[in-house]
Design an enzyme around this catalytic site. Sequence first.
Site, short mmCIF file in Angstrom:
data_model
loop_
_atom_site.label_atom_id
_atom_site.label_comp_id
_atom_site.label_asym_id
_atom_site.label_seq_id
_atom_site.Cartn_x
_atom_site.Cartn_y
_atom_site.Cartn_z
N ASP A 190 0.87 -1.18 0.00
CA ASP A 190 0.00 0.00 0.00
C ASP A 190 0.90 1.22 0.00
O ASP A 190 1.50 1.57 1.02
CB ASP A 190 -0.90 -0.02 1.24
CG ASP A 190 -1.83 1.19 1.30
OD1 ASP A 190 -1.72 2.08 0.43
OD2 ASP A 190 -2.67 1.23 2.21
N SER A 244 3.73 11.06 -17.22
CA SER A 244 2.57 11.25 -18.09
C SER A 244 2.85 12.40 -19.04
O SER A 244 3.53 13.37 -18.67
CB SER A 244 1.32 11.58 -17.25
OG SER A 244 0.26 12.02 -18.07
N TYR A 259 -4.61 16.02 -11.20
CA TYR A 259 -3.79 14.93 -11.72
C TYR A 259 -2.58 15.47 -12.47
O TYR A 259 -1.44 15.02 -12.27
CB TYR A 259 -4.62 14.04 -12.65
CG TYR A 259 -3.83 12.93 -13.32
CD1 TYR A 259 -3.38 11.84 -12.60
CD2 TYR A 259 -3.55 12.99 -14.68
CE1 TYR A 259 -2.65 10.82 -13.21
CE2 TYR A 259 -2.83 11.99 -15.30
CZ TYR A 259 -2.39 10.91 -14.56
OH TYR A 259 -1.67 9.91 -15.18
N LYS A 314 1.32 14.76 -11.42
CA LYS A 314 2.24 14.08 -12.33
C LYS A 314 3.43 14.97 -12.66
O LYS A 314 4.57 14.49 -12.80
CB LYS A 314 1.51 13.66 -13.61
CG LYS A 314 0.79 12.33 -13.50
CD LYS A 314 1.77 11.20 -13.18
CE LYS A 314 1.13 9.83 -13.20
NZ LYS A 314 2.09 8.77 -12.84
#
Length: 298
Positions: free
Chosen positions: A64, A143, A157, A161
């Site tokens: 995790d 990304s 997001y 990233k």
Amino acid sequence: MKYVIVITGASSGFGALTARALAAAGHIVYAGMRETTGRNAPQVADLQLHAARQGVDLRAVELDVASDASVQAGIAGIIKECGRLDVVVHNAGHMSFGPAEAFTPEQFAELYDVNVLSTQRVNRAALPQLRKQGRGLVMWVSSSSARGGTPPYLSPYFAAKAAMDSLAVSYAAELSRWGIESSIIVPGAYTRGTNHFAHSGVPADAPRAAEYDSGPYAGLAEQSLRGLASLEPEDADVAEVARAMVRVVDMPFGTRPFRVHIDPSQDGCEVVNGVADRVRAELFRRIGLDDLLKPRAD
């Protein structure tokens, strides 16, 4: 060579595909995921069945990435079982979709935790072993959104990233003298083939999001998603990201590329990264640190 590899966020998407591809290439692969005896138990069973059918060394490990204790235990278990750890793949991530204003600060923090702080937890657990060995590879799944075209409604997001990508660049220089190589994998916006978009988070402040949806930005969400999907060629194959990572892992030490772009939509990230990486390399040369651009071989 047969490497011991750990991949974070390997219950689905890029992580699951890459775990299977690296195992097929002959490596010992640990697919990291959380809740291996709970929510992800079916994924563990599927992974074990795949390993048995294909005759590959593919193992699930409880990892995790939001928990220091889980990460420390998971990485320590791998090292205990194999006596070494050669490759760390930072793949865990989560996406969100909606107007930035409608996300709470707590939601931003949670997204940063999964996409950015998780890599720091894993590095602190794994890097002592790689440094002790004097050899290793750290791969970061970035990304194209970090520097390419950035359509609206994906800002938490995108910001996370970009932060992870920046961290990867800094780590690369700080690990090279230890003999640890770094490679940043940059996938484009694949709208098919993973659950990335389907499982994206939504703003907690629904009334504020509704103001955008009923105001001058009405219909923008649908238009943005349609536009992204339209840029993706029909033959775009998300498995190419996994194949690219296998190619990088299997390259001889010292020859691996600093970045690899896999972006069928060509959103411009490769162009911008090319400039940024050249500027970085030139600065290092100007200040006498050009040796940091390649891993030390001794």
